[in-house]
Design an enzyme around this catalytic site. Structure first.
Site, PDB file in Angstrom:
ATOM      1  N   CYS A 149      -2.337   3.015   4.233  1.00  0.00           N
ATOM      2  CA  CYS A 149      -0.886   2.835   4.334  1.00  0.00           C
ATOM      3  C   CYS A 149      -0.382   1.734   3.403  1.00  0.00           C
ATOM      4  CB  CYS A 149      -0.490   2.557   5.780  1.00  0.00           C
ATOM      5  SG  CYS A 149      -1.447   1.240   6.579  1.00  0.00           S
ATOM      6  N   TYR A 150      -0.958   0.544   3.497  1.00  0.00           N
ATOM      7  CA  TYR A 150      -0.571  -0.513   2.567  1.00  0.00           C
ATOM      8  C   TYR A 150      -0.829  -0.108   1.107  1.00  0.00           C
ATOM      9  CZ  TYR A 150      -0.006  -4.159   6.224  1.00  0.00           C
ATOM     10  OH  TYR A 150       0.415  -4.919   7.286  1.00  0.00           O
TER      11      TYR A 150
END
Length: 343
Positions: A149-150
């Site tokens: 996600c990051y």
């Protein structure tokens, strides 16, 4: 129709994947596994799927999973690398939402994930599933490593600057914030309401396991070494990521707005906002969209990039469906055109 199986369907990423695939017009869900919930109807665990999905959780069965066209792993790290080889041998294509195949240097992978990799041959074959960088390779892949996600927000925010050589790559800063769902569904003290509510804090400042994944992607875009400082933070909301990215321009006259608009002009899930904008996480909630704004504070030589995404969709399950669409020659946006939920 594409037949699909999901290994590990009870976490937040798993249920988001279930939600998206249940509404996909070219997918039939055949198998959803969970050792803990085996025999339980999916709608009993996730009532939002009641009336949309008439399946029960089952024990992982390699034969049933291998009979599917595609198998998604929404499992803890270390699971996919044990099962993927057998499924691929049976003819299934695999999309791993975990980290087993994201990092090419397996010594680095072992250092950050604390285990020895079980199938280096497949790790060498896996395609990193960031469509905005690897679209054509994804189309022909047997195994796709879905990005974290990051890493998705940070890479998409910085790629235009690195691909064009517009910035000094020796000292880039990624300051990112995530909602609590990014930590998963298993109870942990720091995500309890009384701990996370009315609170805001950094974590992993001395080293986070997404750091080598992000650096790998940025180095590929830059064509050389990248000095990166990455600091994640937990904010008291359920879902969403906001990445604030800093890089020093070689030429302060660089037209950042034009650079980003041109780079992402044909990308269905990257929205470059008008000049002066400040993207909000609520504008992407439940969607596969990344919204990006660029600034040059005080007219100086610093490029400031703001990027927001839903960590469970573009940061996980939605990007996995986007990759599946590419792998099976479907329209890339199929099943992912829902409008974000606001407020």
């Amino acid at each position: 129709m594409i037949t699909a199986g999901i290994v590990g369907g009870t976490g937040y990423t798993g249920v988001e994947l279930l939600r998206l695939l249940a509404g996909h017009p070219q997918v039939t869900l055949e198998v959803i596994t969970s050792r803990v919930q085996a025999g339980q109807p999916v709608s009993a665990i996730y009532p939002n799927l009641r009336g949309h999905l008439d399946l029960a959780f089952s024990e992982p069965d390699p034969a049933a999973l291998g009979a599917c066209d595609v198998v998604f792993f929404a499992t803890p790290n270390g699971t996919a690398m044990e099962m993927a080889p057998g499924l691929i041998e049976r003819g299934a294509r695999v999309i791993d939402l975990g980290a087993d195949f994201r990092i090419r240097d397996l010594d680095v992978w072992s250092q950050w994930y604390g285990m020895t990799h079980q199938c280096p041959e497949l790790a060498a074959e896996a395609i990193y599933g960031l469509p905005e960088r690897h679209r054509e390779a994804i189309r022909g892949a047997r195994l796709v490593a879905n990005p974290g996600c990051y890493p998705t927000a940070v890479q998409l925010g910085l790629i235009p600057l690195l691909e064009t050589g517009a910035v000094d790559t020796s000292n880039i800063v990624a300051d990112a914030k995530s909602g609590a769902s990014g930590a998963g569904r298993q109870p942990r003290q720091h995500t309890l309401l009384c701990e996370a509510g009315e609170n805001f804090h950094a974590y992993g400042a001395s080293g986070h396991r997404h750091l080598p994944e992000i650096r790998q992607g940025l180095m590929e875009a830059a064509g050389g070494e990248v000095g990166l400082t990455f600091v994640p933070h937990l904010v008291p909301m359920v879902r969403g990521i906001h990445a604030t990215l800093y890089a020093r321009l070689h030429d302060p006259a660089t037209d950042l707005q034009a650079l980003y608009e041109q780079r992402f002009a044909d990308e269905p899930f990257v929205d470059v906002l008008p000049p002066g904008s400040h993207p909000e996480t609520r504008t992407v909630r439940g969607s596969n969209m990344v919204r990006i704004a660029v600034h040059r504070p005080a007219g100086g030589d610093m490029a400031l990039v703001l990027a927001v995404e839903d960590n469970l969709v573009k940061g996980a399950a939605g990007q996995a469906v986007q990759n599946m669409n590419l792998m099976f020659d479907l329209p890339e946006v199929m099943g992912l055109q829902g409008i974000p939920v606001l407020p």
